[in-house]
Structure formats: structure tokens, C-alpha cells
Design a protein around this motif. Structure first.
Motif, PDB file in Angstrom:
ATOM      1  N   GLN A 199     -24.423 -11.686 -55.219  1.00  0.00           N
ATOM      2  CA  GLN A 199     -23.615 -11.949 -56.506  1.00  0.00           C
ATOM      3  C   GLN A 199     -24.004 -10.828 -57.517  1.00  0.00           C
ATOM      4  N   SER A 200     -24.953 -10.315 -57.573  1.00  0.00           N
ATOM      5  CA  SER A 200     -25.203  -8.859 -58.234  1.00  0.00           C
ATOM      6  C   SER A 200     -24.034  -7.890 -57.866  1.00  0.00           C
ATOM      7  N   LEU A 201     -23.800  -7.756 -56.660  1.00  0.00           N
ATOM      8  CA  LEU A 201     -22.841  -6.741 -56.167  1.00  0.00           C
ATOM      9  C   LEU A 201     -21.542  -7.164 -56.539  1.00  0.00           C
ATOM     10  N   VAL A 202     -21.115  -8.346 -56.658  1.00  0.00           N
ATOM     11  CA  VAL A 202     -19.754  -8.583 -56.767  1.00  0.00           C
ATOM     12  C   VAL A 202     -19.715  -8.330 -58.508  1.00  0.00           C
ATOM     13  N   GLU A 203     -20.546  -8.611 -59.121  1.00  0.00           N
ATOM     14  CA  GLU A 203     -20.471  -8.679 -60.756  1.00  0.00           C
ATOM     15  C   GLU A 203     -20.376  -7.198 -60.928  1.00  0.00           C
ATOM     16  N   PHE A 204     -21.187  -6.293 -60.508  1.00  0.00           N
ATOM     17  CA  PHE A 204     -21.299  -4.785 -60.395  1.00  0.00           C
ATOM     18  C   PHE A 204     -19.951  -4.324 -60.274  1.00  0.00           C
ATOM     19  N   ILE A 205     -19.350  -4.792 -59.125  1.00  0.00           N
ATOM     20  CA  ILE A 205     -17.866  -4.381 -58.759  1.00  0.00           C
ATOM     21  C   ILE A 205     -17.082  -4.659 -59.745  1.00  0.00           C
ATOM     22  N   LEU A 206     -17.038  -5.893 -60.390  1.00  0.00           N
ATOM     23  CA  LEU A 206     -16.123  -6.402 -61.302  1.00  0.00           C
ATOM     24  C   LEU A 206     -16.238  -5.477 -62.698  1.00  0.00           C
ATOM     25  N   LYS A 207     -17.243  -5.413 -63.006  1.00  0.00           N
ATOM     26  CA  LYS A 207     -17.653  -4.670 -64.225  1.00  0.00           C
ATOM     27  C   LYS A 207     -17.053  -3.194 -64.133  1.00  0.00           C
ATOM     28  N   TYR A 261     -14.425   9.592 -57.302  1.00  0.00           N
ATOM     29  CA  TYR A 261     -14.840   9.531 -55.923  1.00  0.00           C
ATOM     30  C   TYR A 261     -16.404   9.030 -55.791  1.00  0.00           C
ATOM     31  N   LEU A 262     -17.346   9.812 -56.367  1.00  0.00           N
ATOM     32  CA  LEU A 262     -18.730   9.508 -56.282  1.00  0.00           C
ATOM     33  C   LEU A 262     -19.213   8.227 -57.172  1.00  0.00           C
ATOM     34  N   ILE A 263     -18.486   7.862 -57.911  1.00  0.00           N
ATOM     35  CA  ILE A 263     -18.624   6.393 -58.542  1.00  0.00           C
ATOM     36  C   ILE A 263     -18.349   5.396 -57.331  1.00  0.00           C
ATOM     37  N   ASN A 264     -17.222   5.479 -56.668  1.00  0.00           N
ATOM     38  CA  ASN A 264     -16.737   4.650 -55.624  1.00  0.00           C
ATOM     39  C   ASN A 264     -17.718   4.647 -54.540  1.00  0.00           C
ATOM     40  N   ARG A 265     -18.086   5.800 -54.324  1.00  0.00           N
ATOM     41  CA  ARG A 265     -18.920   6.030 -53.103  1.00  0.00           C
ATOM     42  C   ARG A 265     -20.233   5.547 -53.320  1.00  0.00           C
ATOM     43  N   SER A 266     -20.803   5.291 -54.429  1.00  0.00           N
ATOM     44  CA  SER A 266     -22.230   4.784 -54.756  1.00  0.00           C
ATOM     45  C   SER A 266     -21.929   3.099 -54.590  1.00  0.00           C
ATOM     46  N   ILE A 267     -20.944   2.787 -55.001  1.00  0.00           N
ATOM     47  CA  ILE A 267     -20.499   1.426 -54.559  1.00  0.00           C
ATOM     48  C   ILE A 267     -20.727   0.835 -53.339  1.00  0.00           C
ATOM     49  N   ASN A 268     -19.625   1.723 -52.613  1.00  0.00           N
ATOM     50  CA  ASN A 268     -19.604   1.595 -51.291  1.00  0.00           C
ATOM     51  C   ASN A 268     -20.900   1.709 -50.370  1.00  0.00           C
ATOM     52  N   ASN A 269     -21.936   2.693 -50.731  1.00  0.00           N
ATOM     53  CA  ASN A 269     -23.253   2.646 -50.352  1.00  0.00           C
ATOM     54  C   ASN A 269     -23.770   1.318 -50.269  1.00  0.00           C
ATOM     55  N   GLU A 270     -23.701   0.831 -51.402  1.00  0.00           N
ATOM     56  CA  GLU A 270     -24.651  -0.533 -51.724  1.00  0.00           C
ATOM     57  C   GLU A 270     -23.992  -1.494 -50.987  1.00  0.00           C
ATOM     58  N   LEU A 271     -22.603  -1.459 -50.488  1.00  0.00           N
ATOM     59  CA  LEU A 271     -22.047  -2.547 -49.862  1.00  0.00           C
ATOM     60  C   LEU A 271     -22.336  -2.423 -48.335  1.00  0.00           C
ATOM     61  N   GLN A 272     -22.361  -1.074 -47.881  1.00  0.00           N
ATOM     62  CA  GLN A 272     -22.584  -0.518 -46.438  1.00  0.00           C
ATOM     63  C   GLN A 272     -24.023  -1.347 -46.178  1.00  0.00           C
ATOM     64  N   LEU A 282     -15.988  -5.593 -48.352  1.00  0.00           N
ATOM     65  CA  LEU A 282     -16.304  -6.908 -48.831  1.00  0.00           C
ATOM     66  C   LEU A 282     -15.688  -7.831 -47.857  1.00  0.00           C
ATOM     67  N   ARG A 283     -14.457  -7.708 -47.169  1.00  0.00           N
ATOM     68  CA  ARG A 283     -13.785  -8.400 -45.998  1.00  0.00           C
ATOM     69  C   ARG A 283     -14.790  -8.577 -44.979  1.00  0.00           C
ATOM     70  N   GLU A 284     -15.758  -7.628 -44.507  1.00  0.00           N
ATOM     71  CA  GLU A 284     -16.671  -7.615 -43.638  1.00  0.00           C
ATOM     72  C   GLU A 284     -17.801  -8.421 -43.926  1.00  0.00           C
ATOM     73  N   VAL A 285     -18.198  -8.592 -45.321  1.00  0.00           N
ATOM     74  CA  VAL A 285     -19.248  -9.670 -45.640  1.00  0.00           C
ATOM     75  C   VAL A 285     -18.726 -10.886 -45.274  1.00  0.00           C
ATOM     76  N   LYS A 286     -17.603 -11.353 -45.497  1.00  0.00           N
ATOM     77  CA  LYS A 286     -17.121 -12.802 -44.920  1.00  0.00           C
ATOM     78  C   LYS A 286     -17.080 -12.950 -43.673  1.00  0.00           C
ATOM     79  N   ASN A 287     -16.667 -11.984 -42.740  1.00  0.00           N
ATOM     80  CA  ASN A 287     -16.653 -11.975 -41.193  1.00  0.00           C
ATOM     81  C   ASN A 287     -18.174 -12.237 -40.882  1.00  0.00           C
ATOM     82  N   ILE A 288     -19.014 -11.649 -41.197  1.00  0.00           N
ATOM     83  CA  ILE A 288     -20.491 -11.486 -41.046  1.00  0.00           C
ATOM     84  C   ILE A 288     -21.065 -12.989 -41.095  1.00  0.00           C
ATOM     85  N   LEU A 289     -20.739 -13.532 -42.446  1.00  0.00           N
ATOM     86  CA  LEU A 289     -21.285 -14.857 -42.828  1.00  0.00           C
ATOM     87  C   LEU A 289     -20.505 -15.802 -41.869  1.00  0.00           C
ATOM     88  N   LEU A 290     -19.304 -15.770 -41.397  1.00  0.00           N
ATOM     89  CA  LEU A 290     -18.534 -16.758 -40.590  1.00  0.00           C
ATOM     90  C   LEU A 290     -19.298 -16.588 -39.382  1.00  0.00           C
TER      91      LEU A 290
END
Length: 310
Positions: free
Chosen positions: A159-167, A118-129, A234-242
Motif C-alpha cells: 500500500q505504501s509503495l503504490v501510494e508513493f508511486i501515485l504521488k 532517471y535516478l528518481i525512477n531508479r529509486s522507485i524501481n529499487n523498492e519494487l524489486q 508492478l505486474r510481477e507483484v500480481k503474478n507472484i500473488l497469483l
């Protein structure tokens, strides 16, 4: 209980693999690199995990009590069976040799791996937020539309966020091979046993089974909800860009950066469960744990209809 033991065993193996492969060190290093792309300094209060630690401590105590109570009750019940002369060698081996090892291990490993995951995922989500908040602010103030260098910064950060998530997903997928399925089956089985055999099982055992229902659901939610929230962010990122409406920009560099970020939003970063049987999306947790306990209820109804005297 077999499903709970399956979850504890599989997650313990995952924890060993993570430790052996130095996943925690790599994750922290990658997280630090991602945080270097932040526009503003890290808000330590906003990124504090203090509440999570308190919740984890409480859940750890509850889980340990439920596991050990289950172990003690099963041990005492089997001692009674031995006195009645109903013992079997395999079952005796299981109750007196394996259970004293497996149950205490599960009492420790289950809350531990769940908290770490949970804490690992929370760290990822904090960066996305934080990324989404900065991006939205730049769009609202029209800085993103008028400053190509700022858009380039967001592009590099994205780009760094997406690569970080995929890794990270290459390791985070491991607890999901059996974990969520075991949690769902555990909750369904607990509902079935506690409801369908109320005349055959002592009340103390029924109480333990009813404790397993929320325990399995909480564990499953902690496994599935964070990656589902990641997909929502991640979906929110696209909505903001649009909403920035940069596709009409005459600046070729701005348009190129904009399209690059939009294409990156379409990269599939979803985690899968049970070796690819299903993808985790924002609604997946609710669907799974609506089905799980209700399967137990359905099994109870079928049992009552087919075997009303048992």
C-alpha cells in the motif's frame, strides 16, 4: 534543432517547478518512509548509484560537446551568410542573442534533468524489486501462506509503495508532456536532414546531425524506459500473488489481505506522455524509437522520389 531546444526548454521549466515545489525533499522523505517497511536492512551496494553517476558524467560531457559544437557551427555558418549579404534581422537576433543563451543552458539542463529523472525512477524501481524479491521468497518458502502477520506486513508495504508511486507520478509526468515527443521528432529530423540533403549540407554539419540521432534516442530511452520498467515490476507483484494461490485459504483474514493486494495491483499507476496521448508500458520505449528514426527514413525516401534533383 528546434525539437532539441523544445526539450531543453520544457525540461528546464520542469526543473524550476520541481525546485520551487520542493519535490526533491518530499520525494526523499516519502522514500525514507517506504524503506521503513522493508523486511531486511537496505543493501547499500545493491542500491548504489555509482555506475549511474559515471554514465551520467559521460553523457553530460557528450551532450555538452554536441550542443556547443552545434552552436559554433551554426554561428560560423551564419557569419558566412552575413559576409555574403544574406542576413535577416530576425535570424540575426536569433543567432547572436538567443542562441548564446539557449544552447549553453540546454547543454547543462538536458543531461541534468535526464539524470535526475532517471535516478528518481531508479529509486522507485529499487523498492519494487526488493519488495518482489521478498514476496517471492515468502511464497516459495510457504511463509506467506502460513503467516497472516507476514501477509499483513506485505499488504502495508504494498500500500505504501503504490501510494508513493501515485504521488511521485504527479511530478514525474511533467517532463513527459513534451520531452519524449521532442526526442522522437529530433531523431526523425536528424535522420531526414542528414540523409536527404547530403549534397547541400557540409560534411561537418551532417556529422553533427548524426550525433543528434543517438543523443535524442538515449535521452528518450532514459525518459521512457524507467517508468516502463516500473509497470513491469508492478505486474510481477500480481503474478507472484497469483502463484501463492491464497484464494482457497479458509482463513478469512488471510483471504481479505490477499484480495486487498490483488485489487491494489489493478490500480492504474501508468505515466502518460504528451498530456495523456499514450500510456507508458514496458514495450512503449521500443515501439516509439522504432517508429521515430524510421519516420525520418521515410521522409528521406519521399523527398528523394518527389524532388530527385534537389
Amino acid at each position: 534543432m528546434m525539437f532539441a531546444v523544445l526539450y531543453a526548454t520544457s525540461t528546464s521549466i520542469v526543473l524550476c517547478f520541481w525546485t520551487r515545489q520542493r519535490f526533491f525533499n518530499e520525494f526523499c522523505d516519502d522514500l525514507t518512509k517506504v524503506q521503513q517497511h522493508r523486511i531486511h536492512p537496505i543493501n547499500m551496494s545493491a542500491n548504489s548509484n555509482r555506475k549511474c553517476h559515471i554514465v551520467a558524467l559521460i553523457l553530460s560531457i557528450v551532450f555538452a560537446c554536441v550542443w556547443m559544437a552545434t552552436f559554433i557551427l551554426e554561428f560560423l555558418d551564419y557569419c558566412i551568410e552575413i559576409r555574403k549579404g544574406n542576413s535577416k534581422f530576425i535570424e540575426t537576433l536569433y543567432k547572436f542573442v538567443l542562441n548564446p543563451i539557449v544552447y549553453p543552458l540546454a547543454a547543462i539542463s538536458t543531461p541534468l534533468i535526464t539524470t535526475i529523472y532517471y535516478l528518481i525512477n531508479r529509486s522507485i524501481n529499487n523498492e519494487l524489486q526488493d519488495f518482489n524479491a521478498d514476496l517471492k521468497d515468502a511464497v516459495i518458502t510457504n511463509r506467506l501462506q502460513n503467516d497472516t502477520s507476514l501477509l499483513a506486513q506485505f499488504n502495508n508495504r504494498h500500500q505504501s509503495l503504490v501510494e508513493f508511486i501515485l504521488k511521485s507520478n504527479r511530478q514525474l509526468i511533467k517532463p513527459l508532456l513534451f520531452g519524449p515527443l521532442a526526442c522522437v521528432l529530433c531523431s526523425a529530423n536528424a535522420v531526414f536532414v542528414a540523409s536527404a540533403f547530403e549534397n547541400e549540407i557540409p560534411m561537418r554539419d551532417v556529422s553533427i546531425y548524426f550525433f543528434w540521432i543517438p543523443c535524442s534516442i538515449v535521452t528518450g530511452v532514459f525518459n521512457l524506459a524507467p517508468p516502463g520498467h516500473t509497470q513491469a515490476l508492478l505486474r510481477e507483484v500480481k503474478n507472484i500473488l497469483l502463484s501463492a494461490d491464497l484464494h482457497q485459504d479458509n482463513n478469512s483474514e488471510t483471504y481479505s489481505l490477499y484480495k486487498s493486494m490483488l485489487r491494489r495491483c489493478d490500480i492504474d499507476t501508468r505515466l502518460t506522455v504528451c498530456g495523456g496521448a499514450a500510456y507508458i508500458d514496458p514495450a512503449y520505449t521500443a515501439k516509439v524509437f522504432w517508429i521515430g528514426p524510421n519516420v525520418g527514413s521515410l521522409m528521406t525516401i519521399v523527398k528523394k522520389l518527389m524532388f530527385p534533383d534537389n
